[in-house]
Design a protein around this motif. Structure first.
Motif, PDB file in Angstrom:
ATOM      1  N   ASP A  80     -17.837  36.684  44.904  1.00 61.57           N
ATOM      2  CA  ASP A  80     -17.684  35.387  45.574  1.00 61.57           C
ATOM      3  C   ASP A  80     -17.544  35.582  47.081  1.00 61.57           C
ATOM      4  OD1 ASP A  80     -16.643  32.988  46.645  1.00 61.57           O
ATOM      5  OD2 ASP A  80     -15.685  32.442  44.772  1.00 61.57           O
ATOM      6  N   ALA A  81     -16.669  36.507  47.472  1.00 59.59           N
ATOM      7  CA  ALA A  81     -16.405  36.731  48.894  1.00 59.59           C
ATOM      8  C   ALA A  81     -17.656  37.228  49.625  1.00 59.59           C
ATOM      9  CB  ALA A  81     -15.264  37.736  49.048  1.00 59.59           C
ATOM     10  N   LEU A 123     -29.076  29.542  47.519  1.00 56.81           N
ATOM     11  CA  LEU A 123     -27.691  29.870  47.162  1.00 56.81           C
ATOM     12  C   LEU A 123     -27.534  31.391  47.182  1.00 56.81           C
ATOM     13  CD1 LEU A 123     -27.187  27.326  44.253  1.00 56.81           C
ATOM     14  CD2 LEU A 123     -26.154  27.225  46.518  1.00 56.81           C
ATOM     15  N   PRO A 124     -26.395  31.894  47.616  1.00 56.59           N
ATOM     16  CA  PRO A 124     -26.229  33.351  47.721  1.00 56.59           C
ATOM     17  C   PRO A 124     -26.082  34.021  46.363  1.00 56.59           C
ATOM     18  CG  PRO A 124     -24.171  32.235  48.222  1.00 56.59           C
ATOM     19  CD  PRO A 124     -25.190  31.158  48.026  1.00 56.59           C
ATOM     20  N   MET A 132     -10.227  37.534  52.336  1.00 61.58           N
ATOM     21  CA  MET A 132     -10.635  36.130  52.198  1.00 61.58           C
ATOM     22  C   MET A 132      -9.749  35.372  51.216  1.00 61.58           C
ATOM     23  SD  MET A 132     -14.767  36.543  52.485  1.00 61.58           S
ATOM     24  CE  MET A 132     -15.179  34.811  52.410  1.00 61.58           C
ATOM     25  N   LYS A 169     -18.560  26.633  59.844  1.00 59.30           N
ATOM     26  CA  LYS A 169     -18.075  27.952  59.410  1.00 59.30           C
ATOM     27  C   LYS A 169     -18.612  29.023  60.346  1.00 59.30           C
ATOM     28  CE  LYS A 169     -18.545  26.808  54.449  1.00 59.30           C
ATOM     29  NZ  LYS A 169     -19.311  27.153  53.227  1.00 59.30           N
ATOM     30  N   ASP A 225     -18.652  25.737  46.261  1.00 59.78           N
ATOM     31  CA  ASP A 225     -18.908  26.592  45.093  1.00 59.78           C
ATOM     32  C   ASP A 225     -18.292  27.976  45.263  1.00 59.78           C
ATOM     33  OD1 ASP A 225     -20.903  26.755  47.119  1.00 59.78           O
ATOM     34  OD2 ASP A 225     -22.179  27.922  45.798  1.00 59.78           O
ATOM     35  N   SER A 226     -17.876  28.319  46.466  1.00 63.88           N
ATOM     36  CA  SER A 226     -17.193  29.590  46.688  1.00 63.88           C
ATOM     37  C   SER A 226     -15.682  29.364  46.618  1.00 63.88           C
ATOM     38  CB  SER A 226     -17.562  30.159  48.066  1.00 63.88           C
ATOM     39  OG  SER A 226     -16.648  31.174  48.419  1.00 63.88           O
ATOM     40  N   ARG A 227     -15.034  30.063  45.657  1.00 60.12           N
ATOM     41  CA  ARG A 227     -13.587  29.948  45.547  1.00 60.12           C
ATOM     42  C   ARG A 227     -12.911  30.569  46.772  1.00 60.12           C
ATOM     43  NH1 ARG A 227      -9.256  32.155  42.819  1.00 60.12           N
ATOM     44  NH2 ARG A 227     -10.355  33.956  41.962  1.00 60.12           N
ATOM     45  N   ALA A 228     -13.554  31.602  47.330  1.00 63.83           N
ATOM     46  CA  ALA A 228     -13.017  32.229  48.541  1.00 63.83           C
ATOM     47  C   ALA A 228     -12.977  31.221  49.681  1.00 63.83           C
ATOM     48  CB  ALA A 228     -13.866  33.433  48.930  1.00 63.83           C
ATOM     49  N   MET A 229     -14.044  30.453  49.837  1.00 67.64           N
ATOM     50  CA  MET A 229     -14.076  29.485  50.931  1.00 67.64           C
ATOM     51  C   MET A 229     -13.102  28.341  50.687  1.00 67.64           C
ATOM     52  SD  MET A 229     -14.917  28.644  53.893  1.00 67.64           S
ATOM     53  CE  MET A 229     -15.853  30.154  54.219  1.00 67.64           C
ATOM     54  N   SER A 283     -22.109  26.139  57.379  1.00 66.99           N
ATOM     55  CA  SER A 283     -22.566  27.095  58.392  1.00 66.99           C
ATOM     56  C   SER A 283     -23.851  26.629  59.060  1.00 66.99           C
ATOM     57  CB  SER A 283     -22.793  28.469  57.753  1.00 66.99           C
ATOM     58  OG  SER A 283     -23.710  28.357  56.702  1.00 66.99           O
ATOM     59  N   ARG A 287      -5.923  27.258  53.064  1.00 71.39           N
ATOM     60  CA  ARG A 287      -4.975  28.075  53.823  1.00 71.39           C
ATOM     61  C   ARG A 287      -4.980  27.664  55.303  1.00 71.39           C
ATOM     62  NH1 ARG A 287      -6.678  32.789  52.010  1.00 71.39           N
ATOM     63  NH2 ARG A 287      -7.806  33.529  53.823  1.00 71.39           N
ATOM     64  N   ASP A 331     -24.517  22.998  50.660  1.00 77.41           N
ATOM     65  CA  ASP A 331     -25.321  23.505  49.541  1.00 77.41           C
ATOM     66  C   ASP A 331     -24.420  23.939  48.399  1.00 77.41           C
ATOM     67  OD1 ASP A 331     -28.048  23.343  50.385  1.00 77.41           O
ATOM     68  OD2 ASP A 331     -27.628  24.959  51.808  1.00 77.41           O
ATOM     69  N   GLU A 336     -20.216  34.512  50.030  1.00 75.17           N
ATOM     70  CA  GLU A 336     -19.892  33.528  51.071  1.00 75.17           C
ATOM     71  C   GLU A 336     -20.157  34.093  52.464  1.00 75.17           C
ATOM     72  OE1 GLU A 336     -19.546  30.494  50.592  1.00 75.17           O
ATOM     73  OE2 GLU A 336     -18.991  29.863  52.610  1.00 75.17           O
ATOM     74  N   ASN A 348     -23.778  33.932  52.995  1.00 74.45           N
ATOM     75  CA  ASN A 348     -24.137  32.516  53.086  1.00 74.45           C
ATOM     76  C   ASN A 348     -23.906  31.993  54.506  1.00 74.45           C
ATOM     77  OD1 ASN A 348     -24.784  29.872  52.147  1.00 74.45           O
ATOM     78  ND2 ASN A 348     -22.612  29.413  51.968  1.00 74.45           N
ATOM     79  N   ILE A 349     -22.779  32.347  55.085  1.00 70.01           N
ATOM     80  CA  ILE A 349     -22.467  31.867  56.438  1.00 70.01           C
ATOM     81  C   ILE A 349     -23.407  32.508  57.457  1.00 70.01           C
ATOM     82  CG2 ILE A 349     -20.703  31.793  58.243  1.00 70.01           C
ATOM     83  CD1 ILE A 349     -18.595  31.698  56.001  1.00 70.01           C
ATOM     84  N   ILE A 368      -9.860  29.614  51.788  1.00 69.41           N
ATOM     85  CA  ILE A 368      -9.756  29.682  53.253  1.00 69.41           C
ATOM     86  C   ILE A 368      -9.530  28.291  53.844  1.00 69.41           C
ATOM     87  CG2 ILE A 368     -11.116  30.110  55.341  1.00 69.41           C
ATOM     88  CD1 ILE A 368     -12.300  32.564  53.887  1.00 69.41           C
TER      89      ILE A 368
END
Lengths: 121, 149
Positions: free
Chosen positions: B84-85, B109-110, B71, A104, A8-12, A83, A18, A56, B88, B91-92, A15
């Motif tokens: 978002d960044a 959820l964050p 990120m 993570k 659900d995280s576009r950043a993740m 994570s 990449r 999640d 996350e 979240n981690i 990553i």
């Protein structure tokens, strides 16, 4: 090879893709989904070779996605990128058919190791 | 409900490890209290179960943008990408801490909000760990807030 990255995280997602490219998979193709519902739709329409999924997520979690895939006899290799690393989570995931875990935060080495087990190289 | 059973130094070690791995930036303890110019951003995530509470990470707008740019590997980022960044990252950190806290418990959820000074959301939460940190010359405030209801 086609990878599906579900988070659900576009950043993740960015990553993961990449880092996969850095791990030597730069010439492979990638698809993205932000939850299990979106992922299942992609998997039914254009099956990937391997799924990387968060645990999640809203709408449909990673474990729900994996169980839905297996109930439809979709046996694509599936790994969690998460994570959380409790023994209970891992037990549930392996019982549902998960092939690997990537914890993570991770780097190219961790992805290479996880994929080496799955791809047998 | 069980109480927090993890030392501040272990919390700091987890937080620093995640921060450095994801962002490639140092995150160091700072003797002074974290001071923010402007409202800044609070990333938060809930843990519920044998131990219940909220983990928060407060950073300035400038540092939040740096996090997102790193990120996403972009030169400029949108507000949504910043949210978002930061979400996350917390979240981690939350996932790592959940494994070190009394269980079983579930990670939520964050979320990310602006720090507008409204403390109402914290009225049933008590700080049990506060780390005033710094990264790239910017303040970072990390807190574990335990539910008191």
């Amino acid at each position: 090879m086609k990878f599906l990255v579900v988070d659900d995280s576009r950043a993740m997602r960015s990553i993961v893709m990449r880092t996969l490219r850095q791990a030597g998979f730069e010439n492979h193709s990638f698809a993205e989904a932000q939850n299990g519902v979106e992922a299942l739709k992609i998997i039914r329409e254009s099956p990937p070779d391997l799924v990387f999924s968060d645990w999640d997520m809203p709408e449909m979690s990673g474990i729900e996605l994996l169980k839905a895939m297996r109930s439809e006899k979709i046996n694509i290799s599936f790994g969690f990128v998460t994570s959380e690393t409790s023994g209970e989570m891992m037990r549930v995931a392996v019982e549902a058919g998960a092939s690997f875990f990537v914890i993570k935060p991770f780097g190219a080495d961790e992805l290479q190791r996880a994929l080496a087990n799955v791809l047998g190289s | 409900m069980q109480t927090l059973q993890i030392a501040d130094r272990d919390v700091q070690s987890i937080t620093e490890s995640v921060w450095t791995s994801i962002l490639g930036l140092e995150l160091k303890g700072n003797a002074a209290s974290a001071v923010f110019e402007g409202p800044g951003n609070i990333a938060h995530i809930q843990i519920a179960g044998a131990w219940s509470g909220v983990i928060t990470l407060q950073v300035s707008d400038a540092l939040a943008k740096t996090c997102a740019k790193t990120m996403f590997a972009l030169d400029s980022v949108t507000t949504e990408e910043v949210r978002d960044a930061l979400g996350e990252i917390v979240n981690i950190i939350g996932g790592k801490l959940k494994c070190a806290l009394p269980g079983p418990s579930r990670l939520g959820l964050p979320g990310v909000c602006r720090n507008n000074g409204d403390m109402n959301w914290r009225r049933h939460l008590v700080p049990v760990c506060t780390l005033s940190l710094a990264s790239g010359g910017e303040a970072v405030l990390f807190q574990i807030l335990q539910s008191c209801v």
